[in-house]
Design an enzyme around this catalytic site. Structure first.
Site, PDB file in Angstrom:
ATOM      1  N   SER A  82     -11.652  -1.354   2.997  1.00 12.83           N
ATOM      2  CA  SER A  82     -10.839  -1.550   4.200  1.00 12.83           C
ATOM      3  C   SER A  82     -10.323  -0.210   4.716  1.00 12.83           C
ATOM      4  O   SER A  82      -9.770   0.585   3.962  1.00 12.83           O
ATOM      5  CB  SER A  82      -9.656  -2.477   3.907  1.00 12.83           C
ATOM      6  OG  SER A  82     -10.104  -3.770   3.572  1.00 12.83           O
ATOM      7  N   ARG A 112       0.811  -1.216   0.000  1.00 11.56           N
ATOM      8  CA  ARG A 112       0.000   0.000   0.000  1.00 11.56           C
ATOM      9  C   ARG A 112       0.847   1.270   0.000  1.00 11.56           C
ATOM     10  O   ARG A 112       0.452   2.287   0.569  1.00 11.56           O
ATOM     11  CB  ARG A 112      -0.967   0.017   1.198  1.00 11.56           C
ATOM     12  CG  ARG A 112      -1.897  -1.178   1.266  1.00 11.56           C
ATOM     13  CD  ARG A 112      -2.804  -1.275   0.048  1.00 11.56           C
ATOM     14  NE  ARG A 112      -3.665  -2.446   0.139  1.00 11.56           N
ATOM     15  CZ  ARG A 112      -3.381  -3.637  -0.399  1.00 11.56           C
ATOM     16  NH1 ARG A 112      -2.263  -3.808  -1.088  1.00 11.56           N
ATOM     17  NH2 ARG A 112      -4.215  -4.641  -0.274  1.00 11.56           N
ATOM     18  N   GLU A 150      -5.527   2.903   6.062  1.00 10.33           N
ATOM     19  CA  GLU A 150      -5.305   2.748   4.630  1.00 10.33           C
ATOM     20  C   GLU A 150      -6.014   3.870   3.884  1.00 10.33           C
ATOM     21  O   GLU A 150      -5.602   4.285   2.807  1.00 10.33           O
ATOM     22  CB  GLU A 150      -5.840   1.387   4.181  1.00 10.33           C
ATOM     23  CG  GLU A 150      -5.587   1.034   2.746  1.00 10.33           C
ATOM     24  CD  GLU A 150      -5.994  -0.406   2.450  1.00 10.33           C
ATOM     25  OE1 GLU A 150      -6.725  -0.617   1.462  1.00 10.33           O
ATOM     26  OE2 GLU A 150      -5.577  -1.311   3.195  1.00 10.33           O
TER      27      GLU A 150
END
Length: 311
Positions: free
Chosen positions: A224, A175, A294
């Site tokens: 998420s 990420r 995230e």
């Protein structure tokens, strides 16, 4: 490689600019205050011209599908550049290369590849965003990550200069993507493997069915919220801390998947941000694990809202 775009056909920009545009309609959480300005480009050349003509001191914010984004209730100062509905070209360049512009949905790329008997990016069908955002954060699902398949990218800087850069000019991880600064992704070249298109489409169908069984769909969320910590899962930590169903205002931790926060219909961005902070603090207290969001949080607090010190 730097490219000067030909603006001879575009003596002026052709896109649409909106003033004081509420961002709630541009994010999957359905919250967010107004942007000072929002620009929808007609195409890549038009966007380059818009950037060329913009003030070098104007704050710019690039917006895709808004599926991994929380815009605070005070909105965004400066200009938001919306790629959704623009930069939608998707082509097969040769036997193994697909070129997708930043505004193409990830799921469309997965299906396009399968229909051309190219495989490897079936996981993109599970990413509810556009390719520009997938590139910016190295989005992934079901064990696959976007940059595993990148051969090259095209970027625009804030002066409207188009460049093509090789995969080797970027460092990527879970990420995260690091590379040349002051440039935004406008297209990607994916090198894929030859395969069985029918089998790829069947796998996409299977993955989407699993997603619908394990994740809340059809509701306002960002996917998420937290990154998975090394060797563990954020959802497991949140669930075992007893946080499923925890609610602040109109924001609620999903009872189906603990790493999702749902807007039940009346949430503000402040409700969601406070819930994110409370979940992270509780998991750290219970498990000693520090969860990293995230989701990207941007913008200013509303006049009646809290300051960052109060969150």
């Amino acid at each position: 490689m730097m490219t000067a775009l030909d603006h001879s056909r575009h003596p002026k920009t052709l896109g649409e600019i909106r003033l004081h545009e509420p961002m709630a309609g541009y994010t999957s959480w359905r919250v967010g205050g107004p942007a000072d300005r929002l620009y929808r480009a007609a195409d890549l050349q038009d966007l380059a011209l818009f950037l060329e003509q913009s003030s070098p001191t104007e704050p710019l914010f690039w917006l895709g599908l808004g599926s991994n984004l929380l815009v605070r209730d005070g909105g965004i100062r400066g200009t938001v550049i919306a790629t959704q509905g623009a930069l939608q070209n998707l082509t097969r360049e040769d036997a193994h290369i697909i070129r997708a512009e930043a505004g193409v949905p990830c799921a469309k790329v997965a299906r396009f590849a399968a229909k051309h008997d190219l495989c490897g990016v079936e996981f993109l069908a599970g990413i509810p965003g556009l390719m520009g955002g997938a590139l910016a954060m190295n989005a992934g699902a079901w064990g696959g990550e976007t940059w595993d398949w990148v051969q090259a990218v095209a970027t625009l800087d804030r002066h409207g200069v188009l460049r093509q850069r090789d995969r080797t000019e970027y460092t990527t991880g879970y990420r995260q993507v690091q590379g040349p600064t002051e440039e935004c992704f406008v297209a990607v070249y994916l090198r894929l493997e030859s395969g069985d298109g029918a089998a790829s489409l069947a796998r996409i169908k299977q993955l989407l069915e699993r997603r619908s069984q394990t994740q809340p769909t059809g509701v306002a969320s960002c996917g998420s919220v937290f990154r998975n910590p090394p060797g563990d899962y954020a959802a497991r930590l949140i669930d075992s801390a007893g946080l499923k169903g925890l609610q602040i205002g109109g924001a609620c931790v999903s009872t189906k998947h603990a790493n999702f926060i749902i807007n039940t219909g009346s949430a503000t961005a402040l409700d969601i941000e406070r819930l994110i902070q409370q979940v992270a603090a509780t998991v750290q207290r219970v498990h000693g694990a520090l969860l990293q969001p995230e989701v990207r949080i941007v913008g200013e607090f509303g006049q009646a809202g809290a300051t960052s010190d109060e969150i």
